[in-house]
Design a protein around this motif. Structure first.
Motif, PDB file in Angstrom:
ATOM      1  N   GLY A 123       0.811  -1.210   0.000  1.00  0.00           N
ATOM      2  CA  GLY A 123       0.000   0.000   0.000  1.00  0.00           C
ATOM      3  C   GLY A 123       0.849   1.268   0.000  1.00  0.00           C
ATOM      4  N   GLY A 124       0.179   2.396   0.239  1.00  0.00           N
ATOM      5  CA  GLY A 124       0.830   3.693   0.169  1.00  0.00           C
ATOM      6  C   GLY A 124       1.946   3.883   1.168  1.00  0.00           C
ATOM      7  N   SER A 142       5.078   2.099   0.058  1.00  0.00           N
ATOM      8  CA  SER A 142       5.744   2.851  -1.002  1.00  0.00           C
ATOM      9  C   SER A 142       6.535   4.020  -0.427  1.00  0.00           C
ATOM     10  CB  SER A 142       4.722   3.365  -2.015  1.00  0.00           C
ATOM     11  OG  SER A 142       4.089   2.300  -2.689  1.00  0.00           O
TER      12      SER A 142
END
Length: 327
Positions: free
Chosen positions: A12-13, A16
């Motif tokens: 997910g974000g 990242s």
């Protein structure tokens, strides 16, 4: 020395952002990424050239090249995924909130102890340089006895239909996602409260849209915290003592400017000279802990993780926030 080798569990974000921020330091590399979908893992490793993509979390934690696992899955999955890695003998840096209850957190810590591997809560704020300076200022005594801590974290997110924030089955709500920051900050400064009074505004799906709480302490100190996913708030923190105060600008939980304002009129500014997001500092500390043969970090020790989760449990009890996956 060779690089410290990371396995990323979840794509997910926040995963990242973690991988991107690692590029601002040396001695770290991502060697493996695990997802429930091989395609997602393969897409993710475009940001980590040379890493191996796995279509299962079990395969990731079994990779002998991984020195530690960064757990970056949704809140309710932290418990199972952390145990999966610990039982495979892998040290774990688990995203905040560490768990959804103090009971889960205690079980995770017991597993780390039994397996003899390190376990750190990825409350990234605790590892930042400006928080090290906050600790130094508090230890110096220049603020005098601390009377009040004020901290808030609010973002306009409720109307964006982000599943992890609005879905009870994903432990949604402001408290765990945003409120963890001012709550952890209050614990950093004043420790575990003696009593908590909390109130909330709930969504039509039964998670908190806004929560406020007062922590009280035997010495008379108060911590006042607010979290909301309805509107953007100042996201500042202030520590006030008998001799002065420390003002930490927005966003207080990220690299930022701050100042001390003393009773005698003295003002000292602390500018923000940090480059990057700041997530890499917890990775640096994780590597230090593992390489030193330790199981926990003094910057976010296990007893404090449990203490923070106990406060969250009490707030949840008072505002009636219960998740469908709980017994």
């Amino acid at each position: 020395m060779s690089n410290f080798r990371w396995g990323i569990l979840g794509t997910g974000g926040i995963a990242s952002a973690f991988v991107k921020d690692l590029s601002n330091t040396t001695g770290h590399e991502v060697v493996a990424v695990g997802s429930r979908s091989l395609n997602k893992a393969q897409d993710f490793i475009t940001a980590a050239p040379g890493a191996t993509a796995y279509g299962s979390y079990s395969d990731l934690v079994a990779d002998a090249n991984v020195d530690a696992v960064y757990v970056a899955t949704p809140h309710p999955m932290h418990y199972d995924h952390t145990l999966l890695a610990l039982n495979a003998g892998k040290p774990v840096l688990c995203e905040k909130p560490f768990a959804v209850s103090a009971h889960q957190a205690q079980s995770m810590i017991e597993s780390a102890r039994e397996n003899g591997v390190a376990l750190l809560e990825a409350m990234w704020t605790r590892y930042l340089p400006h928080i090290a300076k906050v600790r130094e200022i508090l230890s110096s005594g220049i603020l005098g006895p601390i009377q009040t801590v004020e901290a808030d974290h609010g973002q306009r997110l409720a109307d964006q239909n982000i599943a992890r924030l609005v879905d009870p089955s994903l432990a949604g709500g402001a408290l765990l996602d945003l409120g963890i920051y001012p709550i952890s900050f209050a614990h950093l400064v004043l420790g575990e409260p003696d009593a908590i009074t909390a109130r909330a505004v709930m969504t039509n799906r039964g998670v908190d849209a806004q929560t406020s709480a007062i922590f009280t302490y035997k010495n008379g100190a108060h911590a006042v915290i607010n979290t909301t996913m309805i509107a953007r708030t100042p996201c500042r923190a202030v520590i006030s003592g008998l001799l002065g105060r420390l003002e930490i600008e927005s966003y207080f939980y990220a690299p930022t400017t701050m100042r001390t304002v003393l009773h005698d009129g003295t003002i000292r500014e602390y500018p923000n000279t940090y480059t990057g997001h700041g997530l890499r500092e917890q990775a640096v500390e994780m590597a230090r802990v593992v390489q030193a043969g330790l199981l926990e970090s003094p910057l976010m020790p296990w007893n404090e993780t449990i203490s923070v989760m106990k406060s969250i449990d009490e707030i949840r009890h008072q505002i009636g926030l219960k998740y469908p996956f709980e017994n």
